[in-house]
Design an enzyme around this catalytic site. Sequence first.
Site, PDB file in Angstrom:
ATOM      1  CD  GLU A 102      -2.651  23.867  10.333  1.00  0.00           C
ATOM      2  OE1 GLU A 102      -1.843  24.317  10.078  1.00  0.00           O
ATOM      3  OE2 GLU A 102      -2.386  21.608   9.495  1.00  0.00           O
ATOM      4  CG  ASP A 103       0.405  28.528   9.362  1.00  0.00           C
ATOM      5  OD1 ASP A 103      -0.641  26.964   8.946  1.00  0.00           O
ATOM      6  OD2 ASP A 103       1.882  28.300   9.273  1.00  0.00           O
ATOM      7  NE  ARG A 169       8.210  30.657  12.424  1.00  0.00           N
ATOM      8  CZ  ARG A 169       7.538  30.000  11.243  1.00  0.00           C
ATOM      9  NH1 ARG A 169       6.313  29.071  11.030  1.00  0.00           N
ATOM     10  NH2 ARG A 169       7.625  28.655  11.479  1.00  0.00           N
TER      11      ARG A 169
HETATM   12  P1  IMP Z   1       0.482  22.224   3.484  1.00  0.00           P
HETATM   13  O1  IMP Z   1       1.427  22.391   2.200  1.00  0.00           O
HETATM   14  O2  IMP Z   1      -0.995  22.429   3.257  1.00  0.00           O
HETATM   15  O3  IMP Z   1       0.757  20.305   4.057  1.00  0.00           O
HETATM   16  O4  IMP Z   1       0.978  23.224   4.395  1.00  0.00           O
HETATM   17  C1  IMP Z   1       2.727  22.637   5.786  1.00  0.00           C
HETATM   18  C2  IMP Z   1       2.630  23.862   6.474  1.00  0.00           C
HETATM   19  O5  IMP Z   1       3.684  24.893   5.709  1.00  0.00           O
HETATM   20  C3  IMP Z   1       1.754  25.248   6.474  1.00  0.00           C
HETATM   21  O6  IMP Z   1       0.962  24.636   7.549  1.00  0.00           O
HETATM   22  C4  IMP Z   1       2.367  26.282   6.918  1.00  0.00           C
HETATM   23  O7  IMP Z   1       3.752  25.964   7.446  1.00  0.00           O
HETATM   24  C5  IMP Z   1       3.509  25.734   5.510  1.00  0.00           C
HETATM   25  N1  IMP Z   1       3.080  26.643   4.097  1.00  0.00           N
HETATM   26  C6  IMP Z   1       2.296  26.204   3.175  1.00  0.00           C
HETATM   27  N2  IMP Z   1       2.166  27.518   2.758  1.00  0.00           N
HETATM   28  C7  IMP Z   1       2.715  29.087   3.052  1.00  0.00           C
HETATM   29  C8  IMP Z   1       2.739  30.026   2.900  1.00  0.00           C
HETATM   30  O8  IMP Z   1       2.747  30.692   1.632  1.00  0.00           O
HETATM   31  N3  IMP Z   1       4.098  30.467   3.664  1.00  0.00           N
HETATM   32  C9  IMP Z   1       4.541  30.062   4.796  1.00  0.00           C
HETATM   33  N4  IMP Z   1       4.014  28.475   4.933  1.00  0.00           N
HETATM   34  C10 IMP Z   1       3.614  28.060   4.448  1.00  0.00           C
END
Ligand code: IMP
Length: 182
Positions: A102-103, A169
């Site tokens: 995951e990123d 990105r």
């Molecule tokens: P989750 O909130 O953990 O489900 O994250 C979902 C997705 O939101 C991640 O895989 C990222 O692609 C995106 N994301 C969450 N936080 C950030 C951020 O700070 N910058 C850019 N994308 C984010």
Amino acid sequence: MNTIQIEDKNFELMIESDPIKKRILLLAIQIGVDYEDKCPIFIGVLNGSFLFIGDLMKDITIGCEIEFVKVSSYEGDQSTGNVKQLIGLPKNIKGRDIILVEDIVDTGKTLNFLIQVIEKEQPKSINICTLLHKPNATVTSVPVLKYVGFEIPNDFVVGYGLDYKGLGRNIQGIYRAIGKTE
Ligand code: IMP
């Protein structure tokens, strides 16, 4: 450059490209030790993980397979709310060791959704490798994050695969939003 602007938002440098590369090498070494002779399947979650998994793979020396999935969200009806769908899950997961790449783990909701879907395919094991984790933003209980590049505060970040409005990105370092967070 220490500050950048993307659309209406300003960002300041948080993690330079050099320490990112060094941290990735350490993660790769650790994974190599843990998975020697296991031939894991790395599953990168698009789009955000594309640079991270690319650089990680350059440092991985054990036998492995590499696949990609994409999570798409669409608005369901009122009863279902926001529905997530997983695209591209490989067919050969049963009995295999999976490393999900995951990123960022932010709220943890995406990760929990992914794990739920992958577990149905009966892998031997699943571990998580994420470049970034925002522990203070993680609202759902997530499984142990075995390989974490950097723990960061609850800031909105861009660069190194992460985007703001689809942009940023390709930026080499990781930058945090200055001022109001998303
Ligand atoms: P989750 O909130 O953990 O489900 O994250 C979902 C997705 O939101 C991640 O895989 C990222 O692609 C995106 N994301 C969450 N936080 C950030 C951020 O700070 N910058 C850019 N994308 C984010």
